[in-house]
Scaffold this motif. Sequence first.
Motif, PDB file in Angstrom:
ATOM      1  N   ASN A  18       3.246  74.712 -23.179  1.00 15.87           N
ATOM      2  CA  ASN A  18       2.722  74.752 -24.584  1.00 15.87           C
ATOM      3  C   ASN A  18       3.165  75.624 -25.645  1.00 15.87           C
ATOM      4  OD1 ASN A  18       1.606  76.783 -22.461  1.00 15.87           O
ATOM      5  ND2 ASN A  18       0.163  77.365 -24.250  1.00 15.87           N
ATOM      6  N   ARG A  19       3.823  76.695 -25.069  1.00 14.84           N
ATOM      7  CA  ARG A  19       4.267  77.572 -26.123  1.00 14.84           C
ATOM      8  C   ARG A  19       5.714  78.334 -25.700  1.00 14.84           C
ATOM      9  NH1 ARG A  19       2.480  83.043 -25.314  1.00 14.84           N
ATOM     10  NH2 ARG A  19       0.870  82.968 -23.697  1.00 14.84           N
ATOM     11  N   ILE A  21       9.050  79.490 -24.305  1.00 13.30           N
ATOM     12  CA  ILE A  21      10.145  78.727 -23.861  1.00 13.30           C
ATOM     13  C   ILE A  21       9.575  77.292 -23.165  1.00 13.30           C
ATOM     14  CG2 ILE A  21      11.762  78.708 -21.766  1.00 13.30           C
ATOM     15  CD1 ILE A  21      12.045  81.780 -21.913  1.00 13.30           C
ATOM     16  N   ARG A  41      -2.442  77.241 -19.604  1.00 15.92           N
ATOM     17  CA  ARG A  41      -3.445  77.977 -19.115  1.00 15.92           C
ATOM     18  C   ARG A  41      -4.886  78.156 -19.866  1.00 15.92           C
ATOM     19  NH1 ARG A  41      -2.131  83.977 -17.822  1.00 15.92           N
ATOM     20  NH2 ARG A  41      -1.429  83.554 -20.068  1.00 15.92           N
ATOM     21  N   ALA A  42      -4.349  78.704 -21.080  1.00 12.86           N
ATOM     22  CA  ALA A  42      -5.572  79.096 -21.794  1.00 12.86           C
ATOM     23  C   ALA A  42      -5.458  78.501 -23.043  1.00 12.86           C
ATOM     24  CB  ALA A  42      -5.930  80.565 -21.926  1.00 12.86           C
ATOM     25  N   ASP A  67      -4.798  76.791 -14.564  1.00  8.81           N
ATOM     26  CA  ASP A  67      -4.330  77.781 -14.398  1.00  8.81           C
ATOM     27  C   ASP A  67      -3.495  77.904 -12.951  1.00  8.81           C
ATOM     28  OD1 ASP A  67      -3.676  80.617 -13.270  1.00  8.81           O
ATOM     29  OD2 ASP A  67      -5.790  81.688 -13.771  1.00  8.81           O
ATOM     30  N   ASN A  95       8.185  76.994 -15.219  1.00  4.05           N
ATOM     31  CA  ASN A  95       8.534  77.518 -16.337  1.00  4.05           C
ATOM     32  C   ASN A  95       7.249  78.834 -16.664  1.00  4.05           C
ATOM     33  OD1 ASN A  95       9.497  78.491 -19.111  1.00  4.05           O
ATOM     34  ND2 ASN A  95       7.400  77.936 -19.504  1.00  4.05           N
ATOM     35  N   TYR A 161       7.708  92.117 -11.904  1.00  6.37           N
ATOM     36  CA  TYR A 161       8.523  91.076 -12.361  1.00  6.37           C
ATOM     37  C   TYR A 161       9.665  90.856 -11.797  1.00  6.37           C
ATOM     38  CZ  TYR A 161       9.870  88.038 -16.289  1.00  6.37           C
ATOM     39  OH  TYR A 161      10.689  87.256 -16.867  1.00  6.37           O
ATOM     40  N   LYS A 165      10.414  87.247  -9.646  1.00  2.30           N
ATOM     41  CA  LYS A 165      11.590  86.344 -10.092  1.00  2.30           C
ATOM     42  C   LYS A 165      12.487  86.238  -8.720  1.00  2.30           C
ATOM     43  CE  LYS A 165       9.957  85.084 -14.190  1.00  2.30           C
ATOM     44  NZ  LYS A 165       9.671  83.598 -14.271  1.00  2.30           N
ATOM     45  N   GLY A 192      18.228  85.444 -20.616  1.00  2.00           N
ATOM     46  CA  GLY A 192      18.140  86.802 -20.895  1.00  2.00           C
ATOM     47  C   GLY A 192      17.193  87.011 -21.820  1.00  2.00           C
ATOM     48  N   ILE A 194      14.914  86.020 -24.901  1.00  2.00           N
ATOM     49  CA  ILE A 194      14.659  84.723 -25.595  1.00  2.00           C
ATOM     50  C   ILE A 194      13.395  85.215 -26.861  1.00  2.00           C
ATOM     51  CG2 ILE A 194      14.189  82.220 -25.647  1.00  2.00           C
ATOM     52  CD1 ILE A 194      16.185  83.162 -23.611  1.00  2.00           C
ATOM     53  N   THR A 196      10.524  84.543 -28.267  1.00  2.00           N
ATOM     54  CA  THR A 196       9.180  84.178 -27.847  1.00  2.00           C
ATOM     55  C   THR A 196       8.227  85.681 -28.039  1.00  2.00           C
ATOM     56  OG1 THR A 196       9.178  84.917 -25.376  1.00  2.00           O
ATOM     57  CG2 THR A 196       9.985  82.400 -26.150  1.00  2.00           C
TER      58      THR A 196
END
Length: 265
Positions: A18-19, A21, A41-42, A67, A95, A161, A165, A192, A194, A196
Motif C-alpha cells: 500500500n505505501r 517501497i 495491515r492498517a 496483518d 515486502n 531488525y 532480516k 540500502g 530508501i 519512505t
Amino acid sequence: MAQHTTLAGRVALVTGGNRGIGAGISRVLAQQGCAVAINYRADQASAEKTRVGIETAGGQARIYACDIGAAYAPVRDMVDRIAADFGKLDILVSNAGVNIPAMSTAEMDLDQMRQVMDANFYGALYSVKAATPHLRRAGRGDAVFISSISAIKLPALRMPYGASKGALEALAITYSKEEVRHGIRANIIRPGLIETEMGEKVVQRRGLKNLEEAYRIAPYGRLCQPEDIGRAVAFLCSDAASYMTGTTLTVDGGGLDWLPPVAKT
Ligand code: NDP
C-alpha cells in the motif's frame, strides 16, 4: 504512463504493497503488465490511493487487508481469495516489514522483539507457505523477499531488525533450493536507504533532520526511490532472470558510508 508488458498476464501479491517501497513495487509490476494484489495491515487510505493510481494508469489492482504476522490462517485465506479473484497467483513479493527504536540486546524489550520477528519473519513465512501451492501450479512461480543491508551489516542496537532480516534470508535461500524442481525462483533484494517513512527514521537516527537533508549528500544526487526496488523486483521476475534463483541483489547506491554514524542511545 507508458505500459511495458514484460510481465503481462501474471498475478502478483505484494505484502505491505500500500505505501513506501511496497507501493513502488506494486506500481512497477502493474506498469509491466501484472495484475497486483495489494496487501496492507492498517492503512486502507494509502492502499486505495495506490490501487486508484494503478487503475488510472491502465493497470489492474485490488486491495486486501491482513496483518500477515499475526497468524497463519488469515494469511492463507487472503492468498486463496487472491488466487480465486484473479484466477491464479504466480508472483509473491514479501515486502511488509517494521523496525523499532534502537535498543541494546541487554535492555531488549522482548515484546517489541517478537513484534519485529512476527512482521518481518513470520509474516514472510506465512505468506510463502500459503502462496507455494499457487506458485507451483503457475508453471513459473517467483518469490522475491525484501531484506535489508542490515542483514549483513548487523549494526549495534539494531539486533531485532538484523536478526529478523537474517532469518528472512535463511528462509529465502532454503526455499529457493527446495522449489527449483517446482519451477519457482526465489530471490532476495537488499535495499540500502530508501525514501519512505522508515527511511526517514533511519536518517534521523544518524543525526540528520529529515530526508531533505540527506538529499544534499546522497550518492548520484538523489535518494533511492521505491520504484528503484520495484524495477529490481520486475527484473528478477522476468525472463531476463529465468536462470537466477537463491541470489541476492543489493540496491543501495554503494552503501551507507555517506551518512553520519548511528547516534548512541
Ligand atoms: P514503511 O514503514 O514505509 O511501510 C511498511 C509497510 O509494511 C506498510 O505497507 C505496512 O502496512 C506494511 N506492514 C508492516 N507490518 C505488516 C503486517 N504485519 N502485515 C501487513 N503489512 C504490514 O516501510 P518501507 O516501505 O520503508 O519498507 C518496506 C520493506 O523494505 C520492509 O521490509 C523494510 O524492512 C525494507 N527496507 C526498507 C528500507 C528503507 O530505507 N526504507 C531499507 C531496507 C529495507 P500499513 O501501512 O497498513 O501499516
